[in-house]
Design an enzyme around this catalytic site. Structure first.
Site, mmCIF file in Angstrom:
data_model
loop_
_atom_site.group_PDB
_atom_site.id
_atom_site.type_symbol
_atom_site.label_atom_id
_atom_site.label_comp_id
_atom_site.label_asym_id
_atom_site.label_seq_id
_atom_site.Cartn_x
_atom_site.Cartn_y
_atom_site.Cartn_z
ATOM 1 N N ASP A 97 1.023 -1.144 0.001
ATOM 2 C CA ASP A 97 -0.126 -0.378 0.210
ATOM 3 C C ASP A 97 0.820 1.100 0.073
ATOM 4 O OD1 ASP A 97 1.288 0.348 2.624
ATOM 5 O OD2 ASP A 97 -0.641 -0.135 3.203
ATOM 6 N N GLU A 119 -1.107 -8.460 -1.410
ATOM 7 C CA GLU A 119 -1.636 -8.781 -0.062
ATOM 8 C C GLU A 119 -2.799 -7.619 -0.936
ATOM 9 O OE1 GLU A 119 0.824 -7.035 3.365
ATOM 10 O OE2 GLU A 119 0.072 -5.110 2.865
ATOM 11 N N GLU A 133 -2.560 4.905 2.783
ATOM 12 C CA GLU A 133 -2.479 4.185 2.519
ATOM 13 C C GLU A 133 -3.799 3.329 1.884
ATOM 14 O OE1 GLU A 133 -0.467 5.262 5.662
ATOM 15 O OE2 GLU A 133 1.737 4.368 5.356
ATOM 16 N N HIS A 211 5.626 4.900 13.690
ATOM 17 C CA HIS A 211 5.582 5.541 12.133
ATOM 18 C C HIS A 211 4.737 6.169 11.312
ATOM 19 C CE1 HIS A 211 4.949 2.045 8.835
ATOM 20 N NE2 HIS A 211 4.999 1.855 9.715
ATOM 21 N N ARG A 213 2.190 8.136 9.586
ATOM 22 C CA ARG A 213 2.181 9.760 9.150
ATOM 23 C C ARG A 213 0.838 9.998 10.520
ATOM 24 N NH1 ARG A 213 5.227 8.306 4.596
ATOM 25 N NH2 ARG A 213 5.469 10.060 3.531
ATOM 26 N N HIS A 244 12.088 4.218 13.648
ATOM 27 C CA HIS A 244 12.254 4.792 12.181
ATOM 28 C C HIS A 244 12.697 5.695 11.760
ATOM 29 C CE1 HIS A 244 10.523 5.074 8.096
ATOM 30 N NE2 HIS A 244 8.967 4.063 8.441
HETATM 31 C C1 UD1 Z 1 6.544 4.102 3.978
HETATM 32 C C2 UD1 Z 1 4.896 4.469 3.129
HETATM 33 C C3 UD1 Z 1 4.822 3.226 4.663
HETATM 34 C C4 UD1 Z 1 5.496 1.982 4.785
HETATM 35 C C5 UD1 Z 1 6.469 2.772 5.613
HETATM 36 C C6 UD1 Z 1 6.980 1.090 6.415
HETATM 37 C C7 UD1 Z 1 4.099 5.727 1.823
HETATM 38 C C8 UD1 Z 1 3.669 7.089 1.579
HETATM 39 N N1 UD1 Z 1 4.504 5.339 3.123
HETATM 40 O O1 UD1 Z 1 6.709 5.329 5.026
HETATM 41 O O2 UD1 Z 1 2.921 3.134 4.501
HETATM 42 O O3 UD1 Z 1 3.933 1.597 6.203
HETATM 43 O O4 UD1 Z 1 7.291 3.213 4.530
HETATM 44 O O5 UD1 Z 1 8.214 2.077 6.807
HETATM 45 O O6 UD1 Z 1 4.853 4.824 0.543
HETATM 46 N N2 UD1 Z 1 14.165 7.341 5.185
HETATM 47 C C9 UD1 Z 1 15.880 7.118 5.698
HETATM 48 N N3 UD1 Z 1 15.638 6.083 5.048
HETATM 49 C C10 UD1 Z 1 15.337 4.966 4.791
HETATM 50 C C11 UD1 Z 1 13.785 5.677 4.559
HETATM 51 C C12 UD1 Z 1 13.068 6.202 5.429
HETATM 52 O O7 UD1 Z 1 15.862 8.441 5.863
HETATM 53 O O8 UD1 Z 1 15.778 3.797 4.461
HETATM 54 C C13 UD1 Z 1 13.782 8.700 5.849
HETATM 55 C C14 UD1 Z 1 14.347 9.294 4.432
HETATM 56 O O9 UD1 Z 1 13.892 11.353 5.637
HETATM 57 C C15 UD1 Z 1 12.714 9.623 3.896
HETATM 58 C C16 UD1 Z 1 11.399 9.835 5.138
HETATM 59 O O10 UD1 Z 1 12.176 8.849 6.399
HETATM 60 O O11 UD1 Z 1 12.081 10.827 3.058
HETATM 61 C C17 UD1 Z 1 10.185 9.023 4.176
HETATM 62 O O12 UD1 Z 1 10.109 8.031 3.744
HETATM 63 P P1 UD1 Z 1 8.981 7.564 2.734
HETATM 64 O O13 UD1 Z 1 9.276 6.506 2.201
HETATM 65 O O14 UD1 Z 1 8.657 8.658 2.592
HETATM 66 O O15 UD1 Z 1 7.568 7.168 4.122
HETATM 67 P P2 UD1 Z 1 7.965 6.276 5.075
HETATM 68 O O16 UD1 Z 1 7.231 7.100 6.687
HETATM 69 O O17 UD1 Z 1 9.459 5.671 5.402
HETATM 70 N N1 UDP Z 2 11.297 -4.724 10.842
HETATM 71 C C1 UDP Z 2 12.137 -4.845 10.767
HETATM 72 N N2 UDP Z 2 13.440 -3.391 11.250
HETATM 73 C C2 UDP Z 2 12.640 -3.045 12.649
HETATM 74 C C3 UDP Z 2 11.013 -2.884 12.232
HETATM 75 C C4 UDP Z 2 10.222 -3.777 11.423
HETATM 76 O O1 UDP Z 2 12.605 -5.780 10.347
HETATM 77 O O2 UDP Z 2 13.263 -2.022 13.707
HETATM 78 C C5 UDP Z 2 10.116 -5.278 9.952
HETATM 79 C C6 UDP Z 2 9.094 -5.803 10.807
HETATM 80 O O3 UDP Z 2 9.620 -7.891 11.030
HETATM 81 C C7 UDP Z 2 8.057 -5.949 9.801
HETATM 82 C C8 UDP Z 2 8.254 -5.087 8.716
HETATM 83 O O4 UDP Z 2 9.539 -4.433 9.327
HETATM 84 O O5 UDP Z 2 8.150 -7.261 8.629
HETATM 85 C C9 UDP Z 2 7.603 -4.079 9.527
HETATM 86 O O6 UDP Z 2 7.597 -2.759 8.840
HETATM 87 P P1 UDP Z 2 6.967 -1.030 8.941
HETATM 88 O O7 UDP Z 2 6.111 -1.473 10.279
HETATM 89 O O8 UDP Z 2 8.180 -0.426 8.377
HETATM 90 O O9 UDP Z 2 5.775 -0.944 7.660
HETATM 91 P P2 UDP Z 2 3.926 -1.420 7.870
HETATM 92 O O10 UDP Z 2 4.416 -3.482 7.805
HETATM 93 O O11 UDP Z 2 3.789 -0.718 8.550
HETATM 94 O O12 UDP Z 2 3.930 -1.023 6.740
#
Ligand code: UD1
Ligand code: UDP
Length: 374
Positions: A97, A119, A133, A211, A213, A244
């Site tokens: 999503d 999914e 999402e 994490h 939003r 996160h």
């Molecule tokens: C995203 C997804 C969310 C998912 C989550 C899993 C969207 C809108 N959101 O949220 O559905 O549950 O990932 O974790 O698609 N960043 C880093 N390094 C990384 C990853 C993220 O620095 O490896 C920081 C960056 O500043 C980036 C920010 O996090 O711009 C946000 O990342 P983004 O993928 O937009 O959203 P998430 O909150 O990670």
């Molecule tokens: N996870 C991980 N390291 C962490 C936290 C979560 O590998 O520090 C794994 C967890 O086992 C799960 C997935 O990441 O499989 C969930 O990801 P996240 O919570 O970022 O996203 P969401 O599932 O909410 O989209």
């Protein structure tokens, strides 16, 4: 020979797509998959691809610090279009999503390519939670050729929305394929992990992730306040929080929890380590989607710190509780589970509603049956 393009960009998509990558590799006579990473995540994505040994064919490297959803979406659609034109895949496979999923689905639709949605059918009914999402899922469903629903309930939701019966399949969730494979390996490496986490000793441990939003702002402040209160009331329990990397999470969590004794803020844990930590934990507090699906397999009580969930099956089974982000509710329910063994055991269910560990081969078989091979 079927030539699918498997596209993913964030940590959870990589974890849930890894079993499909492996299932494609198991059928080299039938299928030649290419892997395209959008790079929506960077470090957190690499943690997963490294563990599963996934080599990408293409990496769009889209992550920019704290970028807006509009910027990410626009870049992803535009760059994906170039990839689709160049690669000419038979179909495009997306999981979940995220913005990667929604933008890739739109790009595939514009090129009239069949989309396989892994999914599929998860809904809260509220486009503002989870945000964005819920909308990403609905848009993806509209352009999907095969909906791989993890549960019968998700399949029913798609039927209600009018999707053709022949396109809806209950496959289970690949998160369970990945989890069962990983937990076996990591239990065998337990002494290594115990050494790394020797500061935990024999203490009970509450594992925390957050994490979403829609929880930014007050929601996160409440979650942090709950942890502060719980840490005072449970002085012999360790609180471990892999934080996160989103700056909107890092900021408040470090500010509000950074100085508390026996509250440990650590970097996002690589997946195998996180699986070991879930297995080592006493219970889990989380707003994560994937963690909600994993906890029942490990028999760990989980409080979901959100007002709604698109994963009601584990709530109905009694394995997880939806507590929202109220300080009173989070602390009251955590205390009940941590102090009353009958309450604790109520959350330990025998069967995980999200899958049996064989979702990925089912999905690959479904793809092969569509006649998309050119
Ligand atoms: C995203 C997804 C969310 C998912 C989550 C899993 C969207 C809108 N959101 O949220 O559905 O549950 O990932 O974790 O698609 N960043 C880093 N390094 C990384 C990853 C993220 O620095 O490896 C920081 C960056 O500043 C980036 C920010 O996090 O711009 C946000 O990342 P983004 O993928 O937009 O959203 P998430 O909150 O990670
Ligand atoms: N996870 C991980 N390291 C962490 C936290 C979560 O590998 O520090 C794994 C967890 O086992 C799960 C997935 O990441 O499989 C969930 O990801 P996240 O919570 O970022 O996203 P969401 O599932 O909410 O989209």
């Amino acid at each position: 020979m079927l030539k699918p393009l498997l596209v993913f960009g964030t940590r959870p998509e990589a974890i849930k797509m890894a079993p499909i990558v492996a299932a494609c590799k198991d059928r080299p006579q039938d299928i030649a998959a290419k892997i395209c990473l959008t790079g929506q995540h960077r470090e957190m994505l690499q943690q997963v691809t490294d563990y599963f040994g996934i080599q990408s064919d293409i990496n769009l490297d889209l992550m920019k610090p704290n970028q807006s959803l509009a910027e990410l979406t626009a870049a992803c659609i535009e760059r994906m279009d170039t990839v689709l034109v160049r690669e000419q895949p038979d179909c495009v496979v997306v999981q979940g999503d995220t913005t990667t999923v929604f933008a890739t689905s739109i790009a595939a639709f514009y090129r009239r390519l069949p989309v396989v949605h892994v999914e599929a059918g998860l809904r809260t009914g509220n486009i503002w939670a989870p945000w964005p999402e819920e909308l990403n899922r609905r848009i993806t469903s509209l352009v999907t050729a095969i909906h791989c629903a993890p549960t019968p309930q998700a399949a029913d939701q798609l039927r209600k929305e009018g999707y053709a019966e022949s396109t809806i399949h209950v496959t289970g969730n690949t998160v369970i394929d990945a989890l069962l494979w990983t937990v076996k390996r990591e239990r065998a490496r337990g002494s290594e992990w115990r050494k790394k986490y020797d500061f935990l000793g024999d203490q009970r441990m509450i594992l925390i992730t957050g994490h979403r939003r829609e929880n930014f702002g007050d929601g996160f402040r409440n979650i942090c306040q709950s942890i502060r209160t719980l840490a005072e009331r449970l002085p012999d329990v360790a609180f471990l929080y892999p934080v996160h990397l989103n700056p909107n999470v890092q900021g408040p969590v470090h500010e509000l929890l950074g100085t508390l004794p026996h509250v440990y803020l650590v970097d996002p844990a690589p997946y195998p380590e996180f699986v070991w930590l879930m297995d080592r934990s006493t219970m889990i507090l989380s707003d994560s989607g994937g963690v909600q699906e994993e906890a029942p397999s490990l028999k760990k009580p989980l409080l979901v710190m959100r007002d709604t969930t698109e994963r009601p099956e584990a709530v109905a089974a009694g394995a997880v509780e939806l507590v929202g982000t109220s300080v009173e509710k989070i602390t009251e329910r955590t205390m009940a589970i941590m102090t009353d063994s009958a309450e604790y055991q109520k959350h330990q269910v025998d069967k995980n509603p999200y899958g049996d560990g064989s979702a990925a081969p089912r999905i690959v078989e479904l793809m092969l049956q569509q006649g998309w091979q050119k």
